[in-house]
Write an enzyme that holds these catalytic residues in place. Structure first.
Site, PDB file in Angstrom:
ATOM      1  N   LYS A  41       0.822  -1.221   0.000  1.00 49.92           N
ATOM      2  CA  LYS A  41       0.000   0.000   0.000  1.00 49.92           C
ATOM      3  C   LYS A  41       0.851   1.264   0.000  1.00 49.92           C
ATOM      4  O   LYS A  41       0.392   2.336  -0.392  1.00 49.92           O
ATOM      5  CB  LYS A  41      -0.901   0.018   1.231  1.00 49.92           C
ATOM      6  CG  LYS A  41      -1.859  -1.154   1.312  1.00 49.92           C
ATOM      7  CD  LYS A  41      -3.227  -0.813   0.781  1.00 49.92           C
ATOM      8  CE  LYS A  41      -4.145  -2.020   0.872  1.00 49.92           C
ATOM      9  NZ  LYS A  41      -5.471  -1.786   0.337  1.00 49.92           N
ATOM     10  N   SER A  85      -9.007   1.403   8.269  1.00 47.12           N
ATOM     11  CA  SER A  85      -8.459   0.907   9.536  1.00 47.12           C
ATOM     12  C   SER A  85      -7.371  -0.115   9.238  1.00 47.12           C
ATOM     13  O   SER A  85      -6.878  -0.807  10.106  1.00 47.12           O
ATOM     14  CB  SER A  85      -9.563   0.287  10.396  1.00 47.12           C
ATOM     15  OG  SER A  85     -10.232  -0.710   9.665  1.00 47.12           O
TER      16      SER A  85
END
Lengths: 311, 311
Positions: free
Chosen positions: B50, B75
């Site tokens: 990511k 989250s």
């Protein structure tokens, strides 16, 4: 053992081992206050540095000796290392293991083509069984740590580390039978620039620490440590090298080992044995000593029971 | 998005990411019957791929936009990735997270310099809180997976993999929000030699599989999977790419995910998330398809709760 021997040993075993990667972590550097270089022998073939010494010891045999095979008694990584090395070199390996050893270890030896010989779970029975194989088959006994060729082989991990990172101030290894730290000390001496070798040892099995103090090989009366690879004692081949070339042995508590293991798994994202974590635990214990220094850490292996972790 | 854009994206983010190592294992090759090349994004900065998309998305903002900061609601790994990328680039990151998120995830975001904004644990509250930050601070909202710049960034992992191993027949990734597999499919198209992209998806959250069947973006009514990174659904930016360039999505059961995770941890000696194991699980499920083939597998991340393992 001189530099040329170490050099020759490395060239000899190169086709049979990996030059394992060196990992770093900004976060662990922050935690430790030092610059750490992790030599990841958990990525070594069969999962531990023992592959190096085993391969070298077999390759130094005569053709006649190779024909008769090799034998060792071990229930740890050396059993698998000798089996796989022997298989790679077309040599028969007899592995004496106590009948009480975990099934997964027996299966691993067989998986690498080792001939498993089970015996009663005591030292006398293991030595007797090994001796029988020597007599019956003419096999050569190879000790897991107290053997010059094994010591040289184990030293090649640190040689590779210093070839990649020549400016290390210290190299830290766990201390068990003494083969790894003795070989490492030789490599640090021959390939480092004022690089000293330091050992990490569990307080629960601090025989090497006490041996350095007393000047003779000490043993452990109890072996209550999670670092199951470090329960063994030093031998007459590696002890003199350790006496001469190891700067210090730092002892660590069990909870410090588990905590270091969690840092390695959680931050470095690798699977290592508790024994491997002892070296980082030593660095974290003696932070002031290592502050700002470039420190190599040998992650000795990654063979661990995933179903029985301490966290 | 064309090849030049992917090329430029990679050059742009290189200073902020690692070119992660590719691991192989003779034993896993034996188990799978294929030649597997594991691209280890668990070793990426902050522990997941990511980081690539987050860095690229921020770098594509104008100076004025950078001054006002970025915001996302997540989250998972993207929250940490956006925080660390923003910190590295001197940009403010606002992270909206449900108050019910584990403390360790909140602390990780703060550790990477992210501004944590807690909200009620539902989608409406998250979107409202994000919108408020956009209005109040002029921050730019960046979606974790449905954003062209994020998709390009995620594609660079496969680009590096193919640069190191150009002859791959297939690349397999887990499928969650669709950013990774869409970016991977573009890289396979531009940098592979007839290399096809295949997804692995938990049967329990098989929205992407069903979306490809129905031709429209489907969602999950329940999300009972251990692969917590894969509960999200596809978006309108990545779905068309997936429709056009992904060959197949292979669904796997929960026990197949755990089993693949054990193989990766035990054999490859690395710590990966359950989501990462879904790709290997897919390869093991469709053995006949992959037999003898060279297959890249993106190990997407290594952020896992060590105190709560499925084995």
């Amino acid at each position: 053992m001189d530099k040329q021997q170490l050099h020759d040993c490395h060239n000899r075993i190169k086709p049979f081992i990996h030059n394992t990667p060196v990992l770093t972590s900004r976060l662990i550097d922050k935690i430790s206050g030092a610059h750490l270089f992790f030599k990841c022998e958990n990525f070594q073939r069969m999962g531990a540095f023992k592959m190096r010494g085993a391969a070298n010891a077999i390759m130094q045999l005569t053709d006649k000796e190779k024909q008769n095979g090799v034998v060792t008694h071990s229930s740890g990584n050396f059993a698998q290392a000798l089996s796989l090395s022997a298989q790679s070199l077309g040599v028969k390996a007899y592995i004496v293991m106590p009948s009480s050893a975990p099934n997964v270890k027996k299966e691993a030896v067989k998986g690498y083509g080792g001939m498993l010989i089970e015996c009663e779970p005591n030292l006398k029975a293991r030595e007797f069984a090994s001796q029988q194989i020597v007599q019956k088959h003419g096999a050569t006994f190879i000790h897991p740590s107290n053997d010059d060729q094994v010591i040289l082989g184990q030293g090649t991990a640190c040689k590779e580390l210093l070839e990649a990172h020549p400016e290390l101030d210290h190299v830290v290894t766990p201390v068990g039978g003494g083969g790894l730290i003795a070989g490492t000390a030789l490599s640090a001496l021959y390939y480092g620039k004022n690089c000293t070798t330091i050992g990490g040892e569990p307080m629960e099995v601090d025989d090497a620490f006490r041996s350095l103090k007393s000047g003779k090989i000490e043993s452990n009366t109890t072996t209550n440590t999670i670092a199951d690879g470090l329960k063994t004692q030093l031998g007459d081949r590696n002890f003199p090298i350790i006496q001469e070339h190891v700067e210090e042995i730092i002892r660590v508590e069990e909870e410090e080992i588990v905590s270091a293991m969690q840092i390695i798994w959680g931050r470095l994202k690798i699977v290592c044995e508790p024994s491997s974590a002892v070296a980082l635990a030593a660095v974290l214990k003696a932070k002031e000593k290592f502050a700002g220094k470039k420190v190599g850490i040998i992650i000795s292996g990654g063979n661990v029971d995933l179903g029985n972790l301490p966290f």
